[in-house]
Design a protein around this motif. Structure first.
Motif, PDB file in Angstrom:
ATOM      1  N   PHE A 102      11.406   5.449  15.554  1.00 22.82           N
ATOM      2  CA  PHE A 102      10.232   4.143  15.429  1.00 22.82           C
ATOM      3  C   PHE A 102       8.946   3.978  15.872  1.00 22.82           C
ATOM      4  CE2 PHE A 102      14.561   2.372  15.127  1.00 22.82           C
ATOM      5  CZ  PHE A 102      15.738   3.346  13.998  1.00 22.82           C
ATOM      6  N   HIS A 103       7.964   3.583  14.867  1.00 24.52           N
ATOM      7  CA  HIS A 103       6.601   3.031  14.777  1.00 24.52           C
ATOM      8  C   HIS A 103       6.681   1.568  15.562  1.00 24.52           C
ATOM      9  CE1 HIS A 103       4.789   5.769  12.659  1.00 24.52           C
ATOM     10  NE2 HIS A 103       5.284   5.237  11.206  1.00 24.52           N
ATOM     11  N   LYS A 104       5.780   1.733  16.802  1.00 28.17           N
ATOM     12  CA  LYS A 104       5.963  -0.071  17.354  1.00 28.17           C
ATOM     13  C   LYS A 104       5.512  -0.128  16.289  1.00 28.17           C
ATOM     14  CE  LYS A 104       8.399   3.130  20.873  1.00 28.17           C
ATOM     15  NZ  LYS A 104       9.923   2.865  19.872  1.00 28.17           N
ATOM     16  N   GLY A 105       5.746  -2.012  17.330  1.00 28.52           N
ATOM     17  CA  GLY A 105       5.449  -3.470  16.632  1.00 28.52           C
ATOM     18  C   GLY A 105       3.446  -3.348  17.093  1.00 28.52           C
ATOM     19  N   GLY A 106       3.324  -3.580  15.731  1.00 30.45           N
ATOM     20  CA  GLY A 106       1.704  -3.544  15.432  1.00 30.45           C
ATOM     21  C   GLY A 106       1.486  -2.359  14.909  1.00 30.45           C
ATOM     22  N   PHE A 107       2.094  -1.337  14.624  1.00 39.10           N
ATOM     23  CA  PHE A 107       1.576   0.253  13.851  1.00 39.10           C
ATOM     24  C   PHE A 107       1.293   0.121  12.314  1.00 39.10           C
ATOM     25  CE2 PHE A 107       1.576   4.241  13.237  1.00 39.10           C
ATOM     26  CZ  PHE A 107       0.550   4.993  13.619  1.00 39.10           C
ATOM     27  N   VAL A 108       2.779  -0.297  11.876  1.00 41.02           N
ATOM     28  CA  VAL A 108       2.509  -0.649  10.727  1.00 41.02           C
ATOM     29  C   VAL A 108       1.533  -0.878   9.983  1.00 41.02           C
ATOM     30  CG1 VAL A 108       3.944  -0.881   8.657  1.00 41.02           C
ATOM     31  CG2 VAL A 108       4.450   0.449  10.798  1.00 41.02           C
ATOM     32  N   ALA A 109       1.156  -2.245  10.408  1.00 46.66           N
ATOM     33  CA  ALA A 109       0.335  -3.310  10.273  1.00 46.66           C
ATOM     34  C   ALA A 109      -0.976  -2.930  10.520  1.00 46.66           C
ATOM     35  CB  ALA A 109      -0.484  -5.043  11.316  1.00 46.66           C
ATOM     36  N   SER A 110      -1.434  -2.170  11.133  1.00 44.16           N
ATOM     37  CA  SER A 110      -3.195  -1.670  11.799  1.00 44.16           C
ATOM     38  C   SER A 110      -3.088  -0.053  10.474  1.00 44.16           C
ATOM     39  CB  SER A 110      -2.892  -0.567  12.889  1.00 44.16           C
ATOM     40  OG  SER A 110      -2.883  -1.458  14.105  1.00 44.16           O
ATOM     41  N   LEU A 111      -2.000   0.652  10.212  1.00 46.19           N
ATOM     42  CA  LEU A 111      -1.717   1.342   8.678  1.00 46.19           C
ATOM     43  C   LEU A 111      -2.274   0.501   7.646  1.00 46.19           C
ATOM     44  CD1 LEU A 111       0.739   3.846   9.683  1.00 46.19           C
ATOM     45  CD2 LEU A 111      -1.327   4.407  10.525  1.00 46.19           C
ATOM     46  N   ASN A 112      -1.656  -0.337   7.184  1.00 46.38           N
ATOM     47  CA  ASN A 112      -2.070  -1.613   5.945  1.00 46.38           C
ATOM     48  C   ASN A 112      -3.133  -2.090   6.381  1.00 46.38           C
ATOM     49  OD1 ASN A 112       1.324  -0.362   5.002  1.00 46.38           O
ATOM     50  ND2 ASN A 112       1.513  -2.802   6.173  1.00 46.38           N
ATOM     51  N   ASP A 113      -3.859  -2.260   7.381  1.00 46.71           N
ATOM     52  CA  ASP A 113      -4.677  -2.930   7.259  1.00 46.71           C
ATOM     53  C   ASP A 113      -6.222  -2.219   7.445  1.00 46.71           C
ATOM     54  OD1 ASP A 113      -4.140  -5.301   8.130  1.00 46.71           O
ATOM     55  OD2 ASP A 113      -4.965  -4.470  10.124  1.00 46.71           O
ATOM     56  N   VAL A 114      -6.253  -0.771   7.379  1.00 47.54           N
ATOM     57  CA  VAL A 114      -6.432   0.293   7.143  1.00 47.54           C
ATOM     58  C   VAL A 114      -6.845   0.778   5.365  1.00 47.54           C
ATOM     59  CG1 VAL A 114      -7.591   2.892   6.756  1.00 47.54           C
ATOM     60  CG2 VAL A 114      -6.714   1.639   9.118  1.00 47.54           C
ATOM     61  N   ALA A 115      -5.132   0.533   5.053  1.00 49.51           N
ATOM     62  CA  ALA A 115      -5.142   0.562   3.384  1.00 49.51           C
ATOM     63  C   ALA A 115      -5.998  -1.071   2.874  1.00 49.51           C
ATOM     64  CB  ALA A 115      -3.598   0.632   2.984  1.00 49.51           C
ATOM     65  N   ARG A 116      -5.870  -1.716   2.753  1.00 46.75           N
ATOM     66  CA  ARG A 116      -6.135  -3.084   2.299  1.00 46.75           C
ATOM     67  C   ARG A 116      -7.827  -2.504   2.607  1.00 46.75           C
ATOM     68  NH1 ARG A 116      -2.450  -5.978   5.969  1.00 46.75           N
ATOM     69  NH2 ARG A 116      -0.322  -7.094   3.956  1.00 46.75           N
ATOM     70  N   ARG A 117      -8.044  -2.469   3.153  1.00 48.02           N
ATOM     71  CA  ARG A 117      -9.402  -1.816   3.349  1.00 48.02           C
ATOM     72  C   ARG A 117     -10.174  -0.595   2.567  1.00 48.02           C
ATOM     73  NH1 ARG A 117      -9.409  -2.313   8.959  1.00 48.02           N
ATOM     74  NH2 ARG A 117      -9.650  -0.143   9.445  1.00 48.02           N
ATOM     75  N   LEU A 118     -10.138  -0.181   2.326  1.00 43.51           N
ATOM     76  CA  LEU A 118      -9.832   0.948   1.568  1.00 43.51           C
ATOM     77  C   LEU A 118     -10.011   0.765  -0.527  1.00 43.51           C
ATOM     78  CD1 LEU A 118      -8.057   4.159   2.577  1.00 43.51           C
ATOM     79  CD2 LEU A 118     -10.563   3.760   1.985  1.00 43.51           C
ATOM     80  N   GLY A 119      -9.018  -0.618  -0.798  1.00 38.73           N
ATOM     81  CA  GLY A 119      -8.678  -0.714  -1.422  1.00 38.73           C
ATOM     82  C   GLY A 119      -9.687  -1.026  -3.019  1.00 38.73           C
ATOM     83  N   PRO A 120     -10.778  -1.738  -2.256  1.00 40.13           N
ATOM     84  CA  PRO A 120     -11.977  -1.504  -2.586  1.00 40.13           C
ATOM     85  C   PRO A 120     -12.652  -0.932  -3.045  1.00 40.13           C
ATOM     86  CG  PRO A 120     -11.507  -3.939  -1.967  1.00 40.13           C
ATOM     87  CD  PRO A 120     -10.604  -2.785  -1.108  1.00 40.13           C
ATOM     88  N   LYS A 121     -13.146  -0.207  -1.553  1.00 40.83           N
ATOM     89  CA  LYS A 121     -13.684   1.497  -1.562  1.00 40.83           C
ATOM     90  C   LYS A 121     -13.396   2.442  -2.351  1.00 40.83           C
ATOM     91  CE  LYS A 121     -15.474   4.893   1.594  1.00 40.83           C
ATOM     92  NZ  LYS A 121     -15.163   5.146   3.291  1.00 40.83           N
ATOM     93  N   LEU A 122     -11.816   2.264  -3.188  1.00 36.55           N
ATOM     94  CA  LEU A 122     -11.845   3.490  -3.661  1.00 36.55           C
ATOM     95  C   LEU A 122     -10.885   3.021  -5.260  1.00 36.55           C
ATOM     96  CD1 LEU A 122      -9.033   5.153  -1.553  1.00 36.55           C
ATOM     97  CD2 LEU A 122     -12.254   5.895  -2.075  1.00 36.55           C
ATOM     98  N   ASN A 123     -11.465   1.208  -5.061  1.00 38.20           N
ATOM     99  CA  ASN A 123     -10.847   1.236  -6.777  1.00 38.20           C
ATOM    100  C   ASN A 123      -9.474   0.977  -6.727  1.00 38.20           C
ATOM    101  OD1 ASN A 123     -10.920  -0.545  -8.956  1.00 38.20           O
ATOM    102  ND2 ASN A 123     -12.074   1.551 -10.346  1.00 38.20           N
ATOM    103  N   ILE A 124      -8.924   1.032  -5.871  1.00 37.99           N
ATOM    104  CA  ILE A 124      -6.940   0.996  -6.284  1.00 37.99           C
ATOM    105  C   ILE A 124      -6.058  -0.482  -5.486  1.00 37.99           C
ATOM    106  CG2 ILE A 124      -7.189   3.484  -5.335  1.00 37.99           C
ATOM    107  CD1 ILE A 124      -6.252   2.437  -2.444  1.00 37.99           C
ATOM    108  N   THR A 125      -5.091  -0.266  -5.841  1.00 38.90           N
ATOM    109  CA  THR A 125      -4.490  -1.966  -6.452  1.00 38.90           C
ATOM    110  C   THR A 125      -3.220  -1.760  -4.901  1.00 38.90           C
ATOM    111  OG1 THR A 125      -4.943  -2.716  -8.542  1.00 38.90           O
ATOM    112  CG2 THR A 125      -3.077  -3.429  -7.342  1.00 38.90           C
TER     113      THR A 125
END
Length: 349
Positions: free
Chosen positions: A283-306
């Motif tokens: 399993f991913h250790k605590g906080g790793f998934v949240a870090s991935l999701n933070d990257v995806a959130r930042r990409l949202g406006p940049k890539l025009n994705i929901t």
């Protein structure tokens, strides 16, 4: 006949062969034998199908012979195989030959092609046996269901790993019959970036999509020795590459990134016990998934994705819905996530 005449005749024969090969291939593609039935593939068929297989039935039957099933039964998890898998395949051919929907037979072939290396082929057989013969054998996920396209409705494509498969099976069950969209799932477990590299074009298929939702996260792992910064940079680059390919295929589609759901280490209610949990170190250790999701959130406006926030839709109640020592969910958990998904997607239609 002099040497020049023989040479000219030889080159003419060679040229004729090269012209003939594509004709033979096209005839093989157009005349597709299923059991005792012969299906003639027309341009209308191709135009109506969102998915087309690479193989014809003759090629598929040659591939899935007794030796194939004897070999694949050795691939873990071996318990999914029944021992009469080849007999089931022969039985299914008779049912498939009676199908009058050309696109459905193409879908069946494609799912078999995409899952010829492991347990999902057996799971798909279970689903087909249940559909055609009302037999219940082993695991039935209903996540490979064929969607008969209704041209007047928008097209939605859902991509993702085994967690997403569970969610989209419930999404199709709960919302497909509303008549608001054609809700399609991928013909395979999409796993991680490496699998997208070789299979995304096949999953995107032949139709332009109105909405494409995808997730990659649980199958993304840091490279050995890589820093946290370089790991997140790599994740950003890889997500961007996938979105670029999707845009190339369906330029007008809304693209949705579903945030990765929590690891068992992301809640005190689901913390695994190393002594009893066989998957503890996977399993991913605590906080790793949240870090991935933070990257995806930042990409949202940049890539025009929901961004579809699956993480916070389930994390507060993770202990109620996540299976013990597992990243997957019980039926109620998948229903909750399916309702969350459709709440995001339906607004884009």
């Amino acid at each position: 006949m002099n040497i020049w005449s023989r040479s000219l005749l030889w080159w003419f024969a060679l040229f004729a062969v090269f012209l003939f090969i594509p004709v033979v291939k096209e005839l093989s593609r157009r005349f597709d034998v299923v059991g005792a039935a012969v299906r003639i593939r027309t341009k209308d068929d191709d135009g109506n199908c969102c998915y087309l297989a690479r193989s014809n039935w003759r090629e598929l039957k040659q591939k899935f012979d007794k030796a194939f099933f004897e070999k694949i039964r050795q691939i873990p998890p071996t318990h999914v195989w029944t021992g009469h898998d080849y007999d089931d395949w022969m039985k299914l051919q008779s049912a498939i030959s009676a199908i009058d929907d050309y696109c459905q037979t193409e879908w069946i072939k494609l799912v078999m092609e995409e899952n010829d290396d492991g347990m999902y082929l057996r799971i798909y057989f279970n689903e087909l046996l249940h559909e055609f013969f009302n037999e219940t054998i082993g695991t039935i996920t209903d996540s490979f269901r064929y969607v008969r396209r209704q041209p007047e409705l928008p097209r939605v494509l859902l991509l993702g790993d085994s967690i997403s498969r569970g969610i989209w099976a419930q999404t199709q069950t709960l919302f497909h019959d509303e008549g608001t969209a054609n809700i399609h799932g991928a013909p395979a477990n999409c796993l991680g970036f490496e699998y997208y590299d070789g299979h995304l074009d096949q999953w995107l298929g032949e139709c332009p999509w109105d909405v494409i939702q995808f997730n990659i996260g649980m199958h993304f792992h840091p490279m050995k020795g890589a820093s946290a910064n370089s790991t997140m940079k790599q994740y950003e680059q890889r997500v961007t590459q996938v979105v670029t390919r999707m845009r190339r295929h369906s330029p007008n589609a809304y693209i949705v990134f579903a945030l990765t759901t929590p690891s068992p280490f992301d809640s005190n209610d689901t913390l695994p016990d190393e002594a009893t949990c066989a998957n503890y170190h996977k399993f991913h250790k605590g906080g790793f998934v949240a870090s991935l999701n933070d990257v995806a959130r930042r990409l949202g406006p940049k890539l025009n994705i929901t961004i579809n926030d699956r993480y916070h839709a389930i994390q507060p109640v993770l202990g109620k819905y996540q299976r013990p020592c597992d990243i997957h969910y019980n039926t109620d958990g998948y229903n909750l996530l399916a309702e969350n998904d459709w709440g995001v997607i339906s607004k884009l239609l």
